[in-house]
Design a protein around this motif. Structure first.
Motif, PDB file in Angstrom:
ATOM      1  N   HIS A 274      12.873 -52.278  12.460  1.00  0.00           N
ATOM      2  CA  HIS A 274      13.104 -51.336  13.909  1.00  0.00           C
ATOM      3  C   HIS A 274      12.143 -51.421  14.728  1.00  0.00           C
ATOM      4  N   GLY A 275      12.337 -51.493  16.064  1.00  0.00           N
ATOM      5  CA  GLY A 275      11.252 -51.635  17.104  1.00  0.00           C
ATOM      6  C   GLY A 275      11.073 -52.975  17.496  1.00  0.00           C
ATOM      7  N   VAL A 276      10.086 -53.255  18.010  1.00  0.00           N
ATOM      8  CA  VAL A 276       9.401 -54.643  18.500  1.00  0.00           C
ATOM      9  C   VAL A 276       7.939 -54.579  18.329  1.00  0.00           C
ATOM     10  N   PRO A 277       7.146 -55.573  17.602  1.00  0.00           N
ATOM     11  CA  PRO A 277       5.904 -55.417  17.651  1.00  0.00           C
ATOM     12  C   PRO A 277       5.402 -55.979  18.940  1.00  0.00           C
ATOM     13  N   THR A 278       3.939 -55.280  19.119  1.00  0.00           N
ATOM     14  CA  THR A 278       3.578 -55.645  20.538  1.00  0.00           C
ATOM     15  C   THR A 278       2.844 -57.113  20.658  1.00  0.00           C
ATOM     16  N   THR A 279       2.815 -57.896  19.615  1.00  0.00           N
ATOM     17  CA  THR A 279       2.466 -59.148  19.730  1.00  0.00           C
ATOM     18  C   THR A 279       3.367 -60.079  18.860  1.00  0.00           C
ATOM     19  N   ARG A 280       3.524 -61.241  19.495  1.00  0.00           N
ATOM     20  CA  ARG A 280       4.351 -62.232  18.838  1.00  0.00           C
ATOM     21  C   ARG A 280       3.909 -62.709  17.403  1.00  0.00           C
ATOM     22  N   LEU A 281       2.768 -62.764  17.291  1.00  0.00           N
ATOM     23  CA  LEU A 281       2.091 -63.277  16.198  1.00  0.00           C
ATOM     24  C   LEU A 281       1.234 -61.918  15.505  1.00  0.00           C
ATOM     25  N   GLY A 282       1.446 -61.729  14.243  1.00  0.00           N
ATOM     26  CA  GLY A 282       0.499 -60.694  13.880  1.00  0.00           C
ATOM     27  C   GLY A 282       0.351 -60.778  12.326  1.00  0.00           C
ATOM     28  N   THR A 283      -0.651 -60.258  11.654  1.00  0.00           N
ATOM     29  CA  THR A 283      -1.109 -60.089  10.380  1.00  0.00           C
ATOM     30  C   THR A 283      -1.231 -58.756   9.836  1.00  0.00           C
TER      31      THR A 283
ATOM     32  N   HIS B 269       1.792 -62.180   7.277  1.00  0.00           N
ATOM     33  CA  HIS B 269       1.856 -62.679   8.511  1.00  0.00           C
ATOM     34  C   HIS B 269       3.100 -62.609   8.827  1.00  0.00           C
ATOM     35  N   PHE B 270       3.364 -62.252  10.082  1.00  0.00           N
ATOM     36  CA  PHE B 270       4.732 -62.175  10.777  1.00  0.00           C
ATOM     37  C   PHE B 270       4.820 -63.046  12.062  1.00  0.00           C
ATOM     38  N   GLU B 271       5.895 -63.405  12.556  1.00  0.00           N
ATOM     39  CA  GLU B 271       6.007 -63.869  13.646  1.00  0.00           C
ATOM     40  C   GLU B 271       7.662 -63.444  14.314  1.00  0.00           C
ATOM     41  N   VAL B 272       7.475 -63.003  15.460  1.00  0.00           N
ATOM     42  CA  VAL B 272       8.762 -62.458  15.897  1.00  0.00           C
ATOM     43  C   VAL B 272       9.602 -63.499  16.545  1.00  0.00           C
ATOM     44  N   ARG B 273      10.795 -63.770  15.864  1.00  0.00           N
ATOM     45  CA  ARG B 273      11.792 -64.971  16.319  1.00  0.00           C
ATOM     46  C   ARG B 273      12.508 -64.405  17.496  1.00  0.00           C
ATOM     47  N   GLU B 274      13.170 -63.141  17.347  1.00  0.00           N
ATOM     48  CA  GLU B 274      13.927 -62.678  18.554  1.00  0.00           C
ATOM     49  C   GLU B 274      13.713 -61.141  18.637  1.00  0.00           C
ATOM     50  N   SER B 275      13.856 -60.657  19.907  1.00  0.00           N
ATOM     51  CA  SER B 275      13.554 -59.380  19.793  1.00  0.00           C
ATOM     52  C   SER B 275      14.787 -58.954  20.827  1.00  0.00           C
ATOM     53  N   PHE B 276      15.331 -57.262  20.576  1.00  0.00           N
ATOM     54  CA  PHE B 276      16.180 -56.661  21.071  1.00  0.00           C
ATOM     55  C   PHE B 276      15.799 -55.322  21.459  1.00  0.00           C
ATOM     56  N   PRO B 277      16.309 -54.502  22.314  1.00  0.00           N
ATOM     57  CA  PRO B 277      16.091 -53.332  22.906  1.00  0.00           C
ATOM     58  C   PRO B 277      15.418 -52.415  21.604  1.00  0.00           C
ATOM     59  N   GLU B 278      16.241 -52.358  20.560  1.00  0.00           N
ATOM     60  CA  GLU B 278      15.865 -51.602  19.445  1.00  0.00           C
ATOM     61  C   GLU B 278      15.119 -52.395  17.813  1.00  0.00           C
ATOM     62  N   ALA B 279      15.270 -53.464  18.168  1.00  0.00           N
ATOM     63  CA  ALA B 279      14.741 -54.181  16.710  1.00  0.00           C
ATOM     64  C   ALA B 279      14.333 -55.739  17.207  1.00  0.00           C
ATOM     65  N   ALA B 280      13.717 -56.169  16.146  1.00  0.00           N
ATOM     66  CA  ALA B 280      13.163 -57.629  16.424  1.00  0.00           C
ATOM     67  C   ALA B 280      13.681 -58.145  15.177  1.00  0.00           C
ATOM     68  N   LEU B 281      13.804 -59.599  15.044  1.00  0.00           N
ATOM     69  CA  LEU B 281      13.898 -60.515  13.873  1.00  0.00           C
ATOM     70  C   LEU B 281      12.729 -61.003  13.558  1.00  0.00           C
ATOM     71  N   LEU B 282      12.034 -60.760  12.688  1.00  0.00           N
ATOM     72  CA  LEU B 282      10.915 -61.617  12.157  1.00  0.00           C
ATOM     73  C   LEU B 282      10.981 -62.766  11.126  1.00  0.00           C
ATOM     74  N   LYS B 283       9.908 -63.832  11.115  1.00  0.00           N
ATOM     75  CA  LYS B 283       9.757 -64.360  10.129  1.00  0.00           C
ATOM     76  C   LYS B 283       8.538 -63.788   9.553  1.00  0.00           C
ATOM     77  N   VAL B 284       8.607 -63.708   8.177  1.00  0.00           N
ATOM     78  CA  VAL B 284       7.464 -62.999   7.500  1.00  0.00           C
ATOM     79  C   VAL B 284       6.967 -63.956   6.461  1.00  0.00           C
ATOM     80  N   ASP B 285       5.798 -64.427   6.180  1.00  0.00           N
ATOM     81  CA  ASP B 285       4.844 -65.211   5.267  1.00  0.00           C
ATOM     82  C   ASP B 285       4.350 -64.061   4.378  1.00  0.00           C
ATOM     83  N   LEU B 286       4.456 -64.403   3.145  1.00  0.00           N
ATOM     84  CA  LEU B 286       3.500 -63.803   2.215  1.00  0.00           C
ATOM     85  C   LEU B 286       2.602 -64.352   1.844  1.00  0.00           C
TER      86      LEU B 286
END
Length: 311
Positions: A176-185, A212-229
């Motif tokens: 839900h929502g879109v992180p403010t940065t494309r890459l984050g930890t 760690h996460f990376e925003v792959r796609e963003s939408f008005p209400e959501a974002a698709l993330l690649k997440v690395d454990l």
């Protein structure tokens, strides 16, 4: 019959103590029974089964899940499961959503272990009777890749890779929502919620956890993330995403079902273990596997793409 599950965090004073000795002092079971449960895979340190003479380290989590009296070993069941790769040492499989990894109270049949006992050769007994071959786990409603050991030496080697962070696991998550940065930890300790032992939460007394996460796609209400454990705590991705204000879409425990879930037709959390990489314990070659989104998540994502204006 369901028995009490015992959970402990090793204190500094118990550093170096043998696992079986440690548990004999803290549970109502005899040392012999504890050793039997260790062999059966009912005892886990940091989420993984291990030998009875394992020396404990301060801060490690220890869990004992006693099997019901007279519980039989899991039986092979011909349940469809996708096997991406196998050799005489290991297999890589894709667990479907809705399937529990191993038998436990309330889930004695229809588990991934039941399916693997029918699909793979030479699996029974590796790493414990109740969890043969299991190296790491996925939540019931999380789909995706898992590696399974087919002999004891490989089982121990893969467990060491998990512990040393050499088994690399990547997920796709819709949040839900879109992180403010494309890459984050997210680096925040995760432990049991003292008010609800079935839930995990970010808590100062928890175990270190890094995502760690990376925003792959963003939408008005959501974002698709690649997440690395980096670490692999129970429910880690779901807890960390909720902690930063972006719960996984469809997660009933750490988020909430709302309009978006209904519009996308989601009946479970949008979380899929899509990539797994490690070096083969026997030959040393790098093994990399990818598993596309299953149909339910792929259709939900396409529905989102068709109804949103991507940023």
């Amino acid at each position: 019959m369901s028995l009490e599950v015992f959970r402990f965090t090793v204190d500094p004073v118990d550093q170096g103590k043998r696992l079986d000795a440690y548990l004999s002092e803290r549970t109502p079971f005899s040392r012999r029974r504890i050793q039997e449960m260790i062999r059966e895979g009912a005892v886990r340190v940091e989420g993984a089964s291990c030998p009875r003479d394992r020396r404990l380290r301060a801060g490690e989590s220890v869990e004992v899940e006693p099997p019901p009296p007279g519980e039989a070993a899991p039986r092979p069941q011909h349940i469809p499961v996708k096997v991406l790769y196998q050799d005489r040492h290991l297999a890589v499989v894709s667990k479907p959503a809705g399937m529990v990894v191993h038998p436990a109270a309330g889930h004695l049949d229809g588990t991934l272990v039941n399916a693997l006992l029918a699909a793979l050769d030479d699996l029974a007994g590796v790493g414990g009777v109740m969890r043969p071959g299991i190296v790491h786990r996925l939540d019931k409603d999380t789909s995706g890749l898992m590696v399974v050991a087919k002999d004891d030496a490989t089982h121990l080697a893969l467990q060491d890779m998990v512990k040393d962070r050499r088994l690399r696991r990547s997920y796709l998550a819709l949040v839900h929502g879109v992180p403010t940065t494309r890459l984050g930890t997210v680096e925040a300790p995760v432990g049991r919620d003292p008010r609800d032992r079935k839930r995990m939460k970010v808590i100062s007394s928890g175990r270190p956890a890094i995502t760690h996460f990376e925003v792959r796609e963003s939408f008005p209400e959501a974002a698709l993330l690649k997440v690395d454990l980096v670490t692999g705590r129970t429910h880690q991705i779901r807890v960390h995403m909720s902690y930063i204000g972006h719960p996984v879409v469809g997660d009933p425990t750490y988020g909430k079902r709302g309009r978006l879930e209904g519009e996308l037709g989601l009946r479970r959390q949008f979380l899929h273990a899509y990539r797994l990489a490690f070096f083969h314990p026997e030959g040393g070659e790098e093994m990399v596997f990818e598993d596309p989104l299953p149909e339910d998540l792929s259709e939900a994502l396409e529905r989102l793409r068709s109804t949103s204006f991507r940023r």
